[in-house]
Design a protein around this motif. Structure first.
Motif, PDB file in Angstrom:
ATOM      1  N   SER A   4      -1.071  14.907   9.662  1.00  0.00           N
ATOM      2  CA  SER A   4      -0.020  14.504   9.125  1.00  0.00           C
ATOM      3  C   SER A   4      -0.188  13.274   8.082  1.00  0.00           C
ATOM      4  N   VAL A   5      -1.488  12.666   8.254  1.00  0.00           N
ATOM      5  CA  VAL A   5      -1.742  11.542   7.331  1.00  0.00           C
ATOM      6  C   VAL A   5      -2.069  12.166   5.700  1.00  0.00           C
ATOM      7  N   ALA A   6      -2.294  13.594   5.683  1.00  0.00           N
ATOM      8  CA  ALA A   6      -2.271  14.193   4.621  1.00  0.00           C
ATOM      9  C   ALA A   6      -0.940  14.035   3.760  1.00  0.00           C
ATOM     10  N   THR A   7       0.046  13.831   4.214  1.00  0.00           N
ATOM     11  CA  THR A   7       1.384  13.739   3.647  1.00  0.00           C
ATOM     12  C   THR A   7       1.831  12.502   3.118  1.00  0.00           C
ATOM     13  N   ALA A   8       1.101  11.513   3.523  1.00  0.00           N
ATOM     14  CA  ALA A   8       1.339  10.290   3.053  1.00  0.00           C
ATOM     15  C   ALA A   8       1.172  10.020   1.565  1.00  0.00           C
ATOM     16  N   ASP A   9       2.087   9.265   0.754  1.00  0.00           N
ATOM     17  CA  ASP A   9       1.934   9.137  -0.617  1.00  0.00           C
ATOM     18  C   ASP A   9       1.077   7.842  -0.733  1.00  0.00           C
ATOM     19  N   VAL A  10       1.014   7.010   0.375  1.00  0.00           N
ATOM     20  CA  VAL A  10      -0.027   5.753   0.200  1.00  0.00           C
ATOM     21  C   VAL A  10      -0.633   5.460   1.511  1.00  0.00           C
ATOM     22  N   VAL A  11      -1.813   5.402   1.721  1.00  0.00           N
ATOM     23  CA  VAL A  11      -2.690   5.282   2.841  1.00  0.00           C
ATOM     24  C   VAL A  11      -3.151   3.820   2.886  1.00  0.00           C
ATOM     25  N   VAL A  12      -2.652   2.872   3.921  1.00  0.00           N
ATOM     26  CA  VAL A  12      -3.264   1.439   3.885  1.00  0.00           C
ATOM     27  C   VAL A  12      -4.022   1.578   5.217  1.00  0.00           C
ATOM     28  N   VAL A  13      -5.298   1.108   5.036  1.00  0.00           N
ATOM     29  CA  VAL A  13      -6.183   0.939   6.116  1.00  0.00           C
ATOM     30  C   VAL A  13      -7.012  -0.269   6.450  1.00  0.00           C
ATOM     31  N   PRO A  14      -7.262  -0.557   7.591  1.00  0.00           N
ATOM     32  CA  PRO A  14      -8.054  -1.747   7.876  1.00  0.00           C
ATOM     33  C   PRO A  14      -9.560  -1.768   7.546  1.00  0.00           C
ATOM     34  N   GLY A  15     -10.154  -2.845   7.203  1.00  0.00           N
ATOM     35  CA  GLY A  15     -11.445  -2.845   6.781  1.00  0.00           C
ATOM     36  C   GLY A  15     -12.009  -4.259   7.106  1.00  0.00           C
TER      37      GLY A  15
END
Length: 196
Positions: free
Chosen positions: A121-132
């Protein structure tokens, strides 16, 4: 391509240790201001303004705070999905319905109680915000070493706006890369958004 990390390189271990030590020394009094500035910068980004769905995460411990961002995204009418850590280290996703609907999970994380949507389902997001922990000048992100977000990023379509949340001194670092590592398109820190 193998997306499961093997033993980390000595250079990655050293950089992780260095960044985590620096985060422990950060004044706690600056955390709220840093979180507000990060939220303001991301909300102003054209990619985020246009997005219908944003995949994000709940910052914990000494990570840059994301609570203000998550609530502001919801208030702006965005559908926000958050990760749910699976036993094998992969990430499922569930809809964020507010901080009161988060529960404590493994590894000190907070996760939504809403039904899981599936790892893809992450593939349907328009923006992906991740930690690092750090990001290079070419968008190579250093995570905590479990490979969870590298697996998630591998499912995200090319061209999706992917952004790591870090502190100012964690941008432009020399991040060692391995076969399973995934680049991000941008980094946001209290100073602003940097695109790679």
């Amino acid at each position: 391509m193998n997306l499961t990390p093997g033993p980390p390189s000595a250079a990655k271990v050293a950089l992780r240790d260095q960044v985590l030590a620096a985060r422990r020394r950060r004044p706690l009094g600056e955390a709220a201001d840093d979180a507000a500035r990060i939220a303001r910068h991301l909300l102003a980004a054209p990619e985020v303004r246009r997005a219908a769905t944003v995949a994000a995460y709940v910052g914990v411990g000494r990570e840059p705070g994301t609570g203000l961002l998550l609530d502001a995204l919801g208030e702006a009418g965005k559908r926000v999905v958050l990760p749910v850590l699976l036993p094998d280290g992969d990430l499922d996703w569930a809809v964020y319905t507010g901080s009161a609907e988060l529960v404590a999970a493994g590894r000190g994380l907070l996760e939504p109680v809403s039904p899981p949507l599936g790892v893809d389902s992450v593939a349907t997001a328009d923006v992906v915000v991740v930690p690092g922990l750090a990001v290079s000048s070419t968008g190579m992100r250093l995570g905590r070493g479990g490979g969870s977000y590298d697996r998630a990023l591998a499912r995200v379509p090319v061209g999706t706006f992917t952004c790591v949340v870090v502190y100012d001194d964690e941008v432009g670092r020399d991040v060692p890369a391995e076969a399973h590592d995934r680049r991000v398109a941008a980094a946001v820190s209290p100073s602003g958004v940097v695109r790679f």
